[in-house]
Write a protein that holds these residues in place. Structure first.
Motif, PDB file in Angstrom:
ATOM      1  N   THR A 145      -7.265  -4.982  -9.761  1.00  0.00           N
ATOM      2  CA  THR A 145      -6.042  -4.179  -9.802  1.00  0.00           C
ATOM      3  C   THR A 145      -4.830  -5.100  -9.881  1.00  0.00           C
ATOM      4  N   ASP A 146      -3.754  -4.601 -10.477  1.00  0.00           N
ATOM      5  CA  ASP A 146      -2.539  -5.404 -10.659  1.00  0.00           C
ATOM      6  C   ASP A 146      -1.456  -5.087  -9.638  1.00  0.00           C
ATOM      7  N   ALA A 147      -1.601  -4.012  -8.892  1.00  0.00           N
ATOM      8  CA  ALA A 147      -0.677  -3.648  -7.818  1.00  0.00           C
ATOM      9  C   ALA A 147      -1.399  -2.647  -6.922  1.00  0.00           C
ATOM     10  N   VAL A 148      -1.067  -2.672  -5.633  1.00  0.00           N
ATOM     11  CA  VAL A 148      -1.775  -1.852  -4.645  1.00  0.00           C
ATOM     12  C   VAL A 148      -0.772  -1.133  -3.755  1.00  0.00           C
ATOM     13  N   VAL A 149      -0.993   0.165  -3.552  1.00  0.00           N
ATOM     14  CA  VAL A 149      -0.186   0.949  -2.611  1.00  0.00           C
ATOM     15  C   VAL A 149      -1.137   1.654  -1.648  1.00  0.00           C
ATOM     16  N   SER A 150      -0.946   1.410  -0.357  1.00  0.00           N
ATOM     17  CA  SER A 150      -1.772   2.024   0.679  1.00  0.00           C
ATOM     18  C   SER A 150      -0.889   2.931   1.524  1.00  0.00           C
ATOM     19  N   VAL A 151      -1.214   4.228   1.523  1.00  0.00           N
ATOM     20  CA  VAL A 151      -0.397   5.227   2.214  1.00  0.00           C
ATOM     21  C   VAL A 151      -1.189   5.843   3.367  1.00  0.00           C
ATOM     22  N   SER A 152      -0.617   5.821   4.569  1.00  0.00           N
ATOM     23  CA  SER A 152      -1.209   6.482   5.746  1.00  0.00           C
ATOM     24  C   SER A 152      -2.599   5.951   6.079  1.00  0.00           C
ATOM     25  N   PRO A 213      -2.179 -12.975  -4.653  1.00  0.00           N
ATOM     26  CA  PRO A 213      -0.766 -12.652  -4.885  1.00  0.00           C
ATOM     27  C   PRO A 213      -0.518 -11.263  -5.486  1.00  0.00           C
ATOM     28  N   THR A 214      -1.532 -10.400  -5.488  1.00  0.00           N
ATOM     29  CA  THR A 214      -1.326  -9.050  -6.021  1.00  0.00           C
ATOM     30  C   THR A 214      -0.273  -8.321  -5.191  1.00  0.00           C
ATOM     31  N   PRO A 215       0.727  -7.692  -5.812  1.00  0.00           N
ATOM     32  CA  PRO A 215       1.768  -6.970  -5.060  1.00  0.00           C
ATOM     33  C   PRO A 215       1.162  -5.855  -4.208  1.00  0.00           C
ATOM     34  N   LEU A 216       1.643  -5.735  -2.974  1.00  0.00           N
ATOM     35  CA  LEU A 216       1.109  -4.761  -2.029  1.00  0.00           C
ATOM     36  C   LEU A 216       2.262  -4.010  -1.364  1.00  0.00           C
ATOM     37  N   LEU A 217       2.134  -2.679  -1.342  1.00  0.00           N
ATOM     38  CA  LEU A 217       3.083  -1.810  -0.651  1.00  0.00           C
ATOM     39  C   LEU A 217       2.326  -0.988   0.385  1.00  0.00           C
ATOM     40  N   VAL A 218       2.809  -0.999   1.627  1.00  0.00           N
ATOM     41  CA  VAL A 218       2.228  -0.201   2.708  1.00  0.00           C
ATOM     42  C   VAL A 218       3.239   0.886   3.068  1.00  0.00           C
ATOM     43  N   VAL A 219       2.807   2.146   3.019  1.00  0.00           N
ATOM     44  CA  VAL A 219       3.683   3.299   3.290  1.00  0.00           C
ATOM     45  C   VAL A 219       3.088   4.094   4.446  1.00  0.00           C
ATOM     46  N   HIS A 220       3.948   4.498   5.395  1.00  0.00           N
ATOM     47  CA  HIS A 220       3.439   5.245   6.553  1.00  0.00           C
ATOM     48  C   HIS A 220       4.548   6.123   7.106  1.00  0.00           C
ATOM     49  N   GLY A 221       4.175   7.307   7.557  1.00  0.00           N
ATOM     50  CA  GLY A 221       5.135   8.220   8.171  1.00  0.00           C
ATOM     51  C   GLY A 221       5.284   7.970   9.658  1.00  0.00           C
ATOM     52  N   GLY A 241       4.121 -11.780   4.914  1.00  0.00           N
ATOM     53  CA  GLY A 241       5.252 -11.775   3.996  1.00  0.00           C
ATOM     54  C   GLY A 241       4.913 -11.353   2.585  1.00  0.00           C
ATOM     55  N   GLY A 242       3.648 -11.068   2.318  1.00  0.00           N
ATOM     56  CA  GLY A 242       3.240 -10.707   0.965  1.00  0.00           C
ATOM     57  C   GLY A 242       3.167  -9.225   0.704  1.00  0.00           C
ATOM     58  N   ALA A 243       3.747  -8.413   1.590  1.00  0.00           N
ATOM     59  CA  ALA A 243       3.695  -6.959   1.408  1.00  0.00           C
ATOM     60  C   ALA A 243       5.044  -6.345   1.752  1.00  0.00           C
ATOM     61  N   GLU A 244       5.365  -5.243   1.091  1.00  0.00           N
ATOM     62  CA  GLU A 244       6.508  -4.416   1.488  1.00  0.00           C
ATOM     63  C   GLU A 244       6.005  -3.332   2.426  1.00  0.00           C
ATOM     64  N   LEU A 245       6.815  -2.966   3.409  1.00  0.00           N
ATOM     65  CA  LEU A 245       6.475  -1.915   4.353  1.00  0.00           C
ATOM     66  C   LEU A 245       7.557  -0.853   4.322  1.00  0.00           C
ATOM     67  N   TRP A 246       7.149   0.393   4.025  1.00  0.00           N
ATOM     68  CA  TRP A 246       8.067   1.532   4.079  1.00  0.00           C
ATOM     69  C   TRP A 246       7.628   2.436   5.223  1.00  0.00           C
ATOM     70  N   LEU A 247       8.452   2.561   6.240  1.00  0.00           N
ATOM     71  CA  LEU A 247       8.211   3.509   7.323  1.00  0.00           C
ATOM     72  C   LEU A 247       9.097   4.722   7.061  1.00  0.00           C
ATOM     73  N   GLU A 248       8.451   5.859   6.745  1.00  0.00           N
ATOM     74  CA  GLU A 248       9.171   7.028   6.251  1.00  0.00           C
ATOM     75  C   GLU A 248       9.534   7.987   7.392  1.00  0.00           C
ATOM     76  N   PRO A 249      10.829   8.200   7.638  1.00  0.00           N
ATOM     77  CA  PRO A 249      11.258   9.109   8.718  1.00  0.00           C
ATOM     78  C   PRO A 249      10.788  10.541   8.470  1.00  0.00           C
ATOM     79  N   GLY A 250      10.194  11.133   9.488  1.00  0.00           N
ATOM     80  CA  GLY A 250       9.798  12.533   9.422  1.00  0.00           C
ATOM     81  C   GLY A 250       8.513  12.808   8.671  1.00  0.00           C
TER      82      GLY A 250
END
Length: 277
Positions: A145-152, A213-221, A241-250
């Motif tokens: 894979t060329d990019a990864v997004v993991s949600v919840s 070095p594959t881009p990684l995004l972690v998303v969580h409510g 440091g190799g991942a973005e983290l989005w903590l989603e309000p609500g």
């Protein structure tokens, strides 16, 4: 990985960057039949395709999965599929272990359609699977894979710290629970007495350091009833440091709780991150 057309597509042939929807049965490496669908999305453009990995008890025909796929399809082609034991796919669910083979088959199929860039986006159980898949299918393999997004997603296995997770463990580990899963949740679950998770697979948090070095995004409510915020924070910290983290309000849990606006933001991140590779 092999594939064959589903019943309603029996007269179709697969061409690079096909311009119409396809429905096929793939074969995972261990022979399990995996129901998959392809939406070409907008104009082919740069050849990006998003492979969507649903959560436990979902499948490609569930409304919340179709909604997420529809939002992603505004930006890229989309492959959806049903994990083993779910929907029209064969086999039984191993709750995140051998499902990595199902995702690998879907990614390989996406590349066989002519897409140069493949991103994986997973929710809940699917979120753990995309992490483990990215860690185990690196290099030049067609299943990469060329990019990864993991949600919840969970960070660690066997978590029972919330009431919903205690109920899930009951469904998975008890014969009566698996009957409820089959009849009430339309999910066929492998009996744990049959050697499931022997050995225990690499956990999501153990997988994360292997993704770079594959881009990684972690998303969580921040209102996720299944996994509290220490899970996404552990995942992001493991990336060093190799991942973005989005903590989603609500936000609650997984596909059902992800708004169209959030899904569109994820699609935009994928388009940018994938192009950087």
């Amino acid at each position: 990985m092999t594939w064959g057309p589903a019943d309603e597509e029996s007269g179709s042939s697969v061409r690079p960057i096909t311009e119409r929807r396809l429905r096929v049965m793939l074969r995972a490496q261990d022979g399990i039949a995996i129901d998959a669908s392809y939406d070409p999305g907008p104009a082919p453009g740069d050849g990006l395709v998003i492979v969507l990995a649903h959560g436990f008890t979902g499948d490609l025909e569930r409304p919340h999965v179709r909604r997420a796929a529809g939002v992603f399809a505004q930006r890229a082609a989309v492959v959806t599929f049903s994990f083993r034991g779910h929907g029209r796919s064969g086999g039984r669910s191993t709750v995140g272990d051998r499902e990595v083979l199902d995702l690998a088959a879907a990614v390989e199929w996406a590349r066989s359609l002519g897409h140069a860039r493949v991103a994986t986006v997973g929710f809940s159980m699917g979120g753990s699977v995309v992490l483990r898949h990215a860690a185990s299918h690196r290099g030049r393999t067609e299943a990469r894979t060329d990019a990864v997004v993991s949600v919840s997603a969970p960070a660690r296995w066997f978590y029972r710290g919330t009431a919903p997770m205690r109920r899930l463990h009951w469904v998975v580990s008890r014969p009566t629970g698996r009957m409820v899963g089959r009849l009430g949740l339309r999910t066929r679950i492998q009996p744990w007495s049959a050697g499931v998770w022997d050995p225990v697979p690499l956990s999501p948090v153990e997988s994360v350091p292997l993704i770079a070095p594959t881009p990684l995004l972690v998303v969580h409510g921040d209102r996720d009833p299944y996994f509290p915020l220490d899970h996404p924070r552990m995942l992001a910290e493991a990336a060093d440091g190799g991942a973005e983290l989005w903590l989603e309000p609500g936000m609650g849990h997984a596909e059902n709780a992800a708004s169209d606006a959030l899904l569109d933001r994820i699609g935009a991140w994928v388009a940018t991150a994938g192009a950087a590779q």
